[in-house]
Design a protein around this motif. Structure first.
Motif, PDB file in Angstrom:
ATOM      1  N   LYS A  15       1.044  -1.384   0.169  1.00 22.85           N
ATOM      2  CA  LYS A  15      -0.084  -0.060   0.064  1.00 22.85           C
ATOM      3  C   LYS A  15       1.099   1.146  -0.061  1.00 22.85           C
ATOM      4  O   LYS A  15       0.621   2.173  -0.528  1.00 22.85           O
ATOM      5  CB  LYS A  15      -0.955  -0.078   1.069  1.00 22.85           C
ATOM      6  N   GLY A  17       4.083   1.538  -0.518  1.00 23.64           N
ATOM      7  CA  GLY A  17       4.995   1.094  -1.682  1.00 23.64           C
ATOM      8  C   GLY A  17       4.519   1.633  -2.947  1.00 23.64           C
ATOM      9  O   GLY A  17       5.297   2.516  -3.800  1.00 23.64           O
ATOM     10  N   PHE A 128       5.571  10.066   8.455  1.00 20.23           N
ATOM     11  CA  PHE A 128       6.069  10.824   7.144  1.00 20.23           C
ATOM     12  C   PHE A 128       4.967  11.993   7.047  1.00 20.23           C
ATOM     13  O   PHE A 128       5.166  12.917   6.139  1.00 20.23           O
ATOM     14  CB  PHE A 128       6.481  10.149   5.900  1.00 20.23           C
TER      15      PHE A 128
HETATM   16  P1  NAP Z   1       1.826  -3.797   2.971  1.00 20.20           P
HETATM   17  O1  NAP Z   1       0.724  -3.240   2.176  1.00 20.20           O
HETATM   18  O2  NAP Z   1       1.682  -5.139   3.604  1.00 20.20           O
HETATM   19  O3  NAP Z   1       3.056  -3.917   2.021  1.00 20.20           O
HETATM   20  C1  NAP Z   1       4.329  -4.239   2.572  1.00 20.20           C
HETATM   21  C2  NAP Z   1       5.017  -4.870   1.073  1.00 20.20           C
HETATM   22  O4  NAP Z   1       6.381  -5.235   1.384  1.00 20.20           O
HETATM   23  C3  NAP Z   1       3.979  -6.113   0.544  1.00 20.20           C
HETATM   24  O5  NAP Z   1       4.052  -5.951  -0.733  1.00 20.20           O
HETATM   25  C4  NAP Z   1       5.073  -7.308   1.188  1.00 20.20           C
HETATM   26  O6  NAP Z   1       5.053  -8.642   0.366  1.00 20.20           O
HETATM   27  C5  NAP Z   1       6.340  -6.615   0.647  1.00 20.20           C
HETATM   28  N1  NAP Z   1       7.631  -7.290   1.123  1.00 20.20           N
HETATM   29  C6  NAP Z   1       7.837  -8.332   2.356  1.00 20.20           C
HETATM   30  N2  NAP Z   1       8.868  -8.460   2.504  1.00 20.20           N
HETATM   31  C7  NAP Z   1       9.476  -7.962   1.531  1.00 20.20           C
HETATM   32  C8  NAP Z   1      11.198  -7.930   1.187  1.00 20.20           C
HETATM   33  N3  NAP Z   1      11.835  -8.711   2.120  1.00 20.20           N
HETATM   34  N4  NAP Z   1      11.640  -7.191   0.404  1.00 20.20           N
HETATM   35  C9  NAP Z   1      10.866  -6.252  -0.395  1.00 20.20           C
HETATM   36  N5  NAP Z   1       9.260  -6.356  -0.316  1.00 20.20           N
HETATM   37  C10 NAP Z   1       8.971  -7.235   0.827  1.00 20.20           C
HETATM   38  O7  NAP Z   1       2.096  -2.710   4.105  1.00 20.20           O
HETATM   39  P2  NAP Z   1       1.823  -1.087   3.933  1.00 20.20           P
HETATM   40  O8  NAP Z   1       0.727  -0.866   4.607  1.00 20.20           O
HETATM   41  O9  NAP Z   1       2.373  -0.794   2.735  1.00 20.20           O
HETATM   42  O10 NAP Z   1       2.892  -0.586   5.168  1.00 20.20           O
HETATM   43  C11 NAP Z   1       4.250  -1.002   5.312  1.00 20.20           C
HETATM   44  C12 NAP Z   1       4.879  -0.384   6.419  1.00 20.20           C
HETATM   45  O11 NAP Z   1       5.099   0.784   6.350  1.00 20.20           O
HETATM   46  C13 NAP Z   1       4.301  -1.060   7.802  1.00 20.20           C
HETATM   47  O12 NAP Z   1       5.386  -1.181   8.515  1.00 20.20           O
HETATM   48  C14 NAP Z   1       3.460   0.266   8.187  1.00 20.20           C
HETATM   49  O13 NAP Z   1       3.387   0.169   9.679  1.00 20.20           O
HETATM   50  C15 NAP Z   1       4.467   1.375   7.873  1.00 20.20           C
HETATM   51  N6  NAP Z   1       4.113   2.865   7.543  1.00 20.20           N
HETATM   52  C16 NAP Z   1       4.578   3.630   7.867  1.00 20.20           C
HETATM   53  C17 NAP Z   1       4.293   5.242   7.722  1.00 20.20           C
HETATM   54  C18 NAP Z   1       5.019   6.245   7.973  1.00 20.20           C
HETATM   55  O14 NAP Z   1       4.726   7.158   7.835  1.00 20.20           O
HETATM   56  N7  NAP Z   1       6.363   5.787   8.582  1.00 20.20           N
HETATM   57  C19 NAP Z   1       2.962   5.274   7.193  1.00 20.20           C
HETATM   58  C20 NAP Z   1       2.262   4.133   6.711  1.00 20.20           C
HETATM   59  C21 NAP Z   1       2.600   2.834   7.156  1.00 20.20           C
HETATM   60  P3  NAP Z   1       4.112  -9.760   1.088  1.00 20.20           P
HETATM   61  O15 NAP Z   1       2.778  -9.035   1.027  1.00 20.20           O
HETATM   62  O16 NAP Z   1       4.135 -10.767  -0.171  1.00 20.20           O
HETATM   63  O17 NAP Z   1       4.576  -9.943   2.342  1.00 20.20           O
END
Ligand code: NAP
Length: 272
Positions: A15, A17, A128
């Motif tokens: 999401k 990414g 962020f």
């Molecule tokens: P998400 O939709 O589950 O996306 C994560 C992606 O990473 C999935 O496509 C996953 O694939 C992939 N992935 C898993 N292992 C990997 C690897 N070794 N190398 C590269 N990609 C890999 O999660 P999201 O909602 O985007 O959130 C991601 C993170 O950001 C979470 O920790 C969330 O808490 C954080 N976040 C931070 C902020 C901020 O402002 N700092 C804001 C929002 C979210 P699979 O589904 O196949 O595992």
């Protein structure tokens, strides 16, 4: 365009990414070099003609990036259970890192800091969104005058960690600011002794003496309230990310700035 900063996005099909890929494409100072996500194992391509890889190993084997020679940004929005391994792999390769993935413990951060090459930067932002950063800044000012405070964070039901990185960071900052302003104020939150049998956790998690309550429901994106209580009054600071694009100006800023810094930096406020 010349002098664009090369960027690799890890977790590119997730999401955050997907939003990051769009934002990097749209940023004139940045050049999206490659995307990494396990779903790219079958060679699927993202928007445009950007090369996609299933892993960091595959990216490096392709010889597409040379972070030792050209400062290159590795942005990570993956999962709490893979971020440490990703950073252990890319930091020694010479990438500047911009990390949004939450869930890294203080101990792990200490270990990762030692892996950052002397002239490179590991930047981590629990949030962020500019509004969320301002919420944390304001909260630290208020706590000196209204030290009784609790945090409620509300997120979508697929979130993998609780409490959120933002809530944990907010509570840590509040506790530090409160101790500095009011050294004699109690360091534990009252009320856990009132929890009914079988209802442990009703008063929330205790983060440095600040109760943090986590709500997980479909419909939410990322929201947080910092509630201060005083005599006959309360004050609430609330931030809502109603779309994931709220995080993107901060992500782009971090990608543009990280190459000008060194060592471990935590918090977008340090780059603003
Ligand atoms: P998400 O939709 O589950 O996306 C994560 C992606 O990473 C999935 O496509 C996953 O694939 C992939 N992935 C898993 N292992 C990997 C690897 N070794 N190398 C590269 N990609 C890999 O999660 P999201 O909602 O985007 O959130 C991601 C993170 O950001 C979470 O920790 C969330 O808490 C954080 N976040 C931070 C902020 C901020 O402002 N700092 C804001 C929002 C979210 P699979 O589904 O196949 O595992």
């Amino acid at each position: 365009m010349t002098n664009q900063i090369p960027v690799v996005v890890s977790g590119a099909a997730g999401k955050m990414g997907l939003e990051t890929v769009k934002a990097v494409h749209a940023a004139p100072n940045l050049k999206l070099l490659a995307c990494i996500d396990p779903c790219f194992a079958d060679g699927v391509h993202t928007q445009g003609d950007v090369d996609t890889f299933a892993s960091i190993d595959e990216l490096m084997a392709a010889g597409l990036v040379s972070p030792q020679e050209t400062r290159t940004v590795f942005v990570d929005f993956t999962r709490p259970d893979v971020i440490e391994a990703n950073l252990r792999q890319v930091l020694p390769l010479g990438f500047d890192c911009v990390v949004g993935t939450t869930g890294l413990s203080a101990e792990t951060l200490c270990e990762l800091e030692s892996l950052v090459p002397a002239d490179r930067c590991l930047f981590i932002a629990p949030n962020f969104a500019i509004g969320a950063v301002l919420m944390m800044e304001l909260a630290q000012k208020v706590v000196a005058y209204m030290p009784d405070v609790e945090v409620i964070e509300l997120h979508h039901d697929n979130k993998l960690d609780a409490p959120s990185g933002t809530a944990k960071r907010t509570a840590e900052l509040l506790a530090a600011a409160r101790t500095q302003a009011l050294p004699d104020f109690r360091s534990t939150a009252p009320g856990t002794e009132t929890e009914l049998p079988g209802c442990a956790g009703a008063r929330g998690a205790n983060v440095d003496g600040v109760p943090v309550h986590s709500v997980r429901l479909p419909g939410y994106v990322a929201h947080q309230e910092v509630i201060f209580g005083g005599q006959g009054q309360t004050l609430t600071i609330r931030h809502d990310s109603i779309h994931r694009n709220s995080f993107m100006p901060g992500v782009v800023l971090a990608c543009e700035q990280v190459g000008k810094h060194q060592g471990l930096i935590i918090g977008l406020e340090n780059l603003m």
